[in-house]
Design a protein around this motif. Structure first.
Motif, PDB file in Angstrom:
ATOM      1  N   CYS A 199       0.822  -1.213   0.000  1.00 56.77           N
ATOM      2  CA  CYS A 199       0.000   0.000   0.000  1.00 56.77           C
ATOM      3  C   CYS A 199       0.860   1.270   0.000  1.00 56.77           C
ATOM      4  O   CYS A 199       1.125   1.849   1.075  1.00 56.77           O
ATOM      5  N   ASP A 258       1.694   5.121  -0.068  1.00 63.55           N
ATOM      6  CA  ASP A 258       0.909   6.197   0.534  1.00 63.55           C
ATOM      7  C   ASP A 258       0.846   7.399  -0.399  1.00 63.55           C
ATOM      8  O   ASP A 258       1.716   7.599  -1.250  1.00 63.55           O
ATOM      9  N   TYR A 300       0.458  11.920   6.377  1.00 66.35           N
ATOM     10  CA  TYR A 300       1.183  10.771   6.901  1.00 66.35           C
ATOM     11  C   TYR A 300       0.352   9.476   6.917  1.00 66.35           C
ATOM     12  O   TYR A 300      -0.869   9.491   6.907  1.00 66.35           O
ATOM     13  N   ARG A 301       1.064   8.370   6.970  1.00 66.18           N
ATOM     14  CA  ARG A 301       0.407   7.056   6.912  1.00 66.18           C
ATOM     15  C   ARG A 301      -0.213   6.657   8.249  1.00 66.18           C
ATOM     16  O   ARG A 301      -0.891   5.638   8.334  1.00 66.18           O
ATOM     17  N   GLU A 322      -6.222   5.453   6.910  1.00 65.61           N
ATOM     18  CA  GLU A 322      -5.296   4.424   6.430  1.00 65.61           C
ATOM     19  C   GLU A 322      -5.259   3.239   7.380  1.00 65.61           C
ATOM     20  O   GLU A 322      -5.226   2.078   6.937  1.00 65.61           O
ATOM     21  N   ASP A 360       2.256  -0.832   4.484  1.00 63.62           N
ATOM     22  CA  ASP A 360       2.418   0.496   3.909  1.00 63.62           C
ATOM     23  C   ASP A 360       3.809   1.024   4.234  1.00 63.62           C
ATOM     24  O   ASP A 360       4.599   0.356   4.912  1.00 63.62           O
ATOM     25  N   ASP A 366       6.319   4.985   4.607  1.00 60.02           N
ATOM     26  CA  ASP A 366       6.416   6.439   4.560  1.00 60.02           C
ATOM     27  C   ASP A 366       6.863   6.913   3.185  1.00 60.02           C
ATOM     28  O   ASP A 366       7.700   6.274   2.527  1.00 60.02           O
ATOM     29  N   GLY A 411      -3.228   2.064  -3.705  1.00 63.42           N
ATOM     30  CA  GLY A 411      -2.911   3.344  -3.087  1.00 63.42           C
ATOM     31  C   GLY A 411      -3.692   4.456  -3.745  1.00 63.42           C
ATOM     32  O   GLY A 411      -4.168   4.307  -4.876  1.00 63.42           O
ATOM     33  N   GLY A 426      -0.060   7.789  -4.054  1.00 58.64           N
ATOM     34  CA  GLY A 426       0.047   6.341  -3.854  1.00 58.64           C
ATOM     35  C   GLY A 426      -0.499   5.578  -5.039  1.00 58.64           C
ATOM     36  O   GLY A 426      -0.080   4.442  -5.304  1.00 58.64           O
TER      37      GLY A 426
END
Length: 432
Positions: free
Chosen positions: A198, A200, A205-206, A211, A227, A229, A281, A285
């Motif tokens: 996944c 991002d 932020y994730r 998310e 996922d 960063d 994503g 993403g």
């Protein structure tokens, strides 16, 4: 004649002469561009918003650039002289912006897809083109040289247990002092599980709630999701600074993160089914969903969300910092996405961003490619005309439905209220 009158009259005469000659062949019919734009607004009954500075700029043959039958042709003729572009915000409002290499008008997207479609009329011709795209995108991205420099030292946190799934942070040193930072959301059911990588997007932020809801829910239904960063965001920002995100290296680094995570998960976890490997994503993403699906043939299903357009390549260097759209003589995101054919693919689009054209432009193009394999039903579009650029409930539901169908996930476990929203610090590995 009084002494003061003579210079005054000479000055006045000079002004009159200059004013008259300003609209002549000798001066190239030059005018201040700001004056011309005011006249254009009045003529067409529109307003302009400016992301450019017009102060002191003059335009030769100014009035001759006006097309009384077309505001947009008029703006083309004015903007191109200064390397500007225009974007229609509404029927009465246009934004004037600097030229952007990854962004085009929808009409240009259609022309691009028409051109690309003329290059192949059957499966064999398409696959020759597909192979060229795979090879050249990889070369232009310089991915292999980057991967050869990687140290690939993994670090895993303790597993945290939740209702029907677990979370575990993963940190992999890619290059000395620079790490991939992510979180694994895994089903607690026994047996082999689908893997979903996944990438991002450019939302905060994730660690954000939606998310965690999305990945946790997919894990509860029987998947293993991971996922990571963005480069220069989250923990990565602590290592390289936020400015690093706006570089070509971010494009390569994020592509490598997806590639390395997919490879690591397949080779090091015994609970992964290699026949069910997805990428999913939204926004930026989505760009990296398309890219990873193209780079790694182990991907068996793809779901780019609020991303795909023939007229937009992604406005951040982390999406277009390397010239992958110049591959094979010129390409665009729908053609890169079509490399997935005939594997299942979901395109989620909406009416409030650049994906508004998907149902009438990009989706029919993809259907044509899939028809070369008699697999037109394998590519899907969920279009939400009244929604905007986000990953809210309806977009998440479209993703759940897709992976339930193609990976056989357990719909009875679909309940976002069961997801534990962990604090940001819990999802970090090194910089808490």
């Amino acid at each position: 004649m009084k002494k003061w009158l003579r210079p005054f009259l000479i000055s006045l005469f000079s002004c009159l002469i200059c004013g008259a000659s300003a609209q002549s062949y000798e001066t190239q019919f030059e005018r201040p561009v700001s004056d011309l734009m005011q006249d254009v607004q009045k003529r067409f009954g529109v307003k302009f918003k400016y992301n450019v500075d017009t102060v002191g700029k003059r335009l030769p043959y100014a009035d001759f650039r006006v097309r009384p039958y077309s505001i947009e042709m008029t703006l083309d003729n004015i903007c191109k002289y200064f390397d500007w572009n225009w974007w229609k915000q509404s029927d009465k409002l246009y934004k004037i912006k600097p030229y952007e290499y990854p962004r085009r008008h929808e009409t240009e997207g259609k022309m691009m897809l028409d051109y690309l479609s003329s290059l192949y009329s059957n499966k064999a011709q398409w696959e020759a083109r597909r192979d060229s795209l795979r090879r050249e995108v990889r070369q232009r991205l310089e991915l292999d040289a980057f991967l050869d420099s990687c140290t690939l030292k993994p670090l895993l946190s303790k597993v945290r247990k939740h209702d029907g799934y677990t979370t575990q942070n993963i940190c992999i040193e890619l290059t000395p002092g620079q790490h991939l930072f992510g979180t694994i959301y895994a089903s607690t059911k026994k047996g082999k599980h689908a893997l979903i990588v996944c990438p991002d997007g450019h939302w905060p932020y994730r660690y954000r709630k939606d998310e965690q809801q999305r990945l946790g829910t997919l894990a509860r239904m029987g998947a293993v999701c991971v996922d990571f960063d963005l480069y220069g965001w989250g923990e990565s920002e602590k290592e390289v600074g936020e400015a690093a995100h706006h570089t070509a290296r971010a494009h390569v680094y994020q592509a490598a993160c997806g590639y390395v995570l997919l490879d690591y998960m397949l080779k090091n976890r015994k609970d992964i089914d290699p026949e069910r490997v997805g990428v999913m994503g939204g926004s930026g993403g989505g760009t990296h969903t398309v890219l990873l699906s193209l780079l790694d043939e182990r991907v068996t299903a793809s779901a780019p969300v609020v991303h795909l357009a023939s007229h937009f390549d992604g406005g951040c260097p982390c999406e277009s910092g390397k010239p992958v759209q110049l591959s094979a003589g010129g390409t665009c995101e729908p053609e890169l996405a079509a490399v997935m054919a005939p594997k299942p693919m979901l395109i989620v689009s909406d009416g409030g961003d650049w994906t508004s054209s998907v149902p009438t432009l990009e989706f029919p193009y993809l259907q044509r490619i899939y028809s070369f394999y008699d697999a037109k039903d394998k590519v899907r579009n969920v279009h939400l005309p009244n929604e905007r650029h986000d990953f809210k409930e309806n977009k998440r539901q479209a993703v759940y439905d897709f992976f339930i169908d193609v990976f056989g996930l357990d719909r009875s476990m679909l309940d976002e209220s069961k997801i534990t929203i962990e604090p940001d610090e819990a999802l970090k590995s090194l910089y808490k």
